[in-house]
Enzyme design. Structure first.
Site, PDB file in Angstrom:
ATOM      1  N   ARG A  50      11.781  -5.529   5.050  1.00 54.25           N
ATOM      2  CA  ARG A  50      11.526  -4.115   4.733  1.00 54.25           C
ATOM      3  C   ARG A  50      12.472  -3.185   5.487  1.00 54.25           C
ATOM      4  NH1 ARG A  50       5.647  -1.828   5.512  1.00 54.25           N
ATOM      5  NH2 ARG A  50       5.881  -2.730   7.580  1.00 54.25           N
ATOM      6  N   ARG A  80      -0.672  -8.801  13.406  1.00 52.83           N
ATOM      7  CA  ARG A  80      -1.239  -7.824  12.450  1.00 52.83           C
ATOM      8  C   ARG A  80      -2.014  -8.518  11.343  1.00 52.83           C
ATOM      9  NH1 ARG A  80       4.063  -5.174  10.798  1.00 52.83           N
ATOM     10  NH2 ARG A  80       2.832  -4.016   9.271  1.00 52.83           N
ATOM     11  N   ARG A 105      11.022  -1.285  11.094  1.00 50.90           N
ATOM     12  CA  ARG A 105       9.930  -0.874  11.974  1.00 50.90           C
ATOM     13  C   ARG A 105       9.808  -1.808  13.174  1.00 50.90           C
ATOM     14  NH1 ARG A 105       4.833   0.369   8.088  1.00 50.90           N
ATOM     15  NH2 ARG A 105       3.796  -0.847   9.715  1.00 50.90           N
ATOM     16  N   LYS A 112       0.832  -1.207   0.000  1.00 50.70           N
ATOM     17  CA  LYS A 112       0.000   0.000   0.000  1.00 50.70           C
ATOM     18  C   LYS A 112       0.869   1.260   0.000  1.00 50.70           C
ATOM     19  CE  LYS A 112      -2.107  -1.105   3.880  1.00 50.70           C
ATOM     20  NZ  LYS A 112      -1.377  -2.355   4.213  1.00 50.70           N
ATOM     21  N   ARG A 146     -10.042   0.900   8.169  1.00 49.97           N
ATOM     22  CA  ARG A 146      -9.605  -0.444   8.494  1.00 49.97           C
ATOM     23  C   ARG A 146     -10.681  -1.234   9.229  1.00 49.97           C
ATOM     24  NH1 ARG A 146      -3.746   0.354   8.563  1.00 49.97           N
ATOM     25  NH2 ARG A 146      -2.714  -1.536   9.223  1.00 49.97           N
TER      26      ARG A 146
END
Ligand code: AP5
Ligand code: MG
Length: 218
Positions: free
Chosen positions: A129, A173, A162, A15, A90
């Site tokens: 990431r 998540r 992160r 996203k 969400r």
């Protein structure tokens, strides 16, 4: 006419990666609720302090905090021509509230691309990431590496991983996505706004598919 696009997809679907590119092409802002929370964390605001525990646990931040934060961002004049929403809404309640916020200025959502990627691929994407400290530019050790390891190609700032990209938090998540956010797929399909996009393709091909969708709607 203003163009409000909601990018739907699980954690790690791409996203943020896609929203940044598309927002630039359409010259409208990229609004990421996750980025807004991380900005508040960095600046140690009250809102950031409230959000931290939920984010670290991989849970959703409560609706009352999230909705007012995004509503304030959407009220700024740079959103007059629209915005790419990433990570908001969400929950069905957030979706309902977003409709109300947009309607206040006579706006509606033009389309909801749903970026589809399997849970297995998502784990690899999130554990690899790297994000830039200054502006949140997104990289991947294998799929989209920076030219110099640890350094952002765009602004030269250092890259970090992160806090919520630890394996246990990622699993939480993903579970939260399936329980609380996936109902939005049916919600937007019923409104005829949902467009499924194969998120397992290389980044450039996902961008092409998204741009085709976004530019084909009024
Ligand atoms: P948020 O920051 O929104 O996280 P998320 O939804 O979990 O999504 P991510 O940012 O992890 O993934 P992404 O889809 O943006 O993927 P990316 O482009 O980085 O939210 C964080 C937290 O904030 C939440 O857990 C919650 O606590 C809170 N929060 C946020 N919004 C909320 C809301 N509305 N309500 C309540 N709480 C909220 O890509 C991932 C990786 O894959 C990157 O390394 C990238 O380089 C790579 N990649 C991207 N595309 C491809 C591709 N096509 N092929 C290969 N690799 C790719
Ligand atoms: Mg993101």
């Amino acid at each position: 006419m203003a163009k409000f696009v909601v990018l739907l997809g699980p954690p790690g679907a791409g996203k943020g990666t896609q929203a940044e590119i598309i927002a630039e092409k359409l010259a409208i802002p990229h609004i990421s609720s996750g980025d807004l929370f991380r900005e508040n964390l960095k600046n140690e605001t009250e809102l950031g302090k409230k959000a931290k525990g939920f984010m670290d646990a991989g849970k959703l931040v409560p609706d009352e905090i999230t909705i007012s934060m995004v509503a304030e961002r959407l009220s700024r004049t740079d959103c007059n021509q629209g915005a790419i929403l990433d990570g908001f809404p969400r929950t069905p309640y957030q979706a309902h509230e977003l409709d109300i916020i947009l309607a206040e200025k006579g706006n509606t959502i033009c389309c909801v691309p749903y970026i589809m990627v399997s849970d297995q691929d998502l784990l690899e994407r999130l554990t690899g990431r790297w994000t830039c400290k200054a502006a949140g530019h997104i990289y991947h050790a294998k799929f989209n590496p920076p030219k110099d390891p640890g350094i952002c190609d765009i602004d030269g700032s250092s890259l970090y991983q992160r806090d919520d990209d630890k394996k246990e938090t990622i699993e939480k998540r993903l579970a939260v996505f399936h329980e609380q956010t996936a109902p939005l797929i049916a919600y937007y399909r019923e409104k005829n706004l949902l467009v499924e996009v194969d998120g397992t393709q290389p980044i450039e091909q996902v961008t092409t598919a998204l741009l085709k969708t976004v530019t084909s709607v009024a």
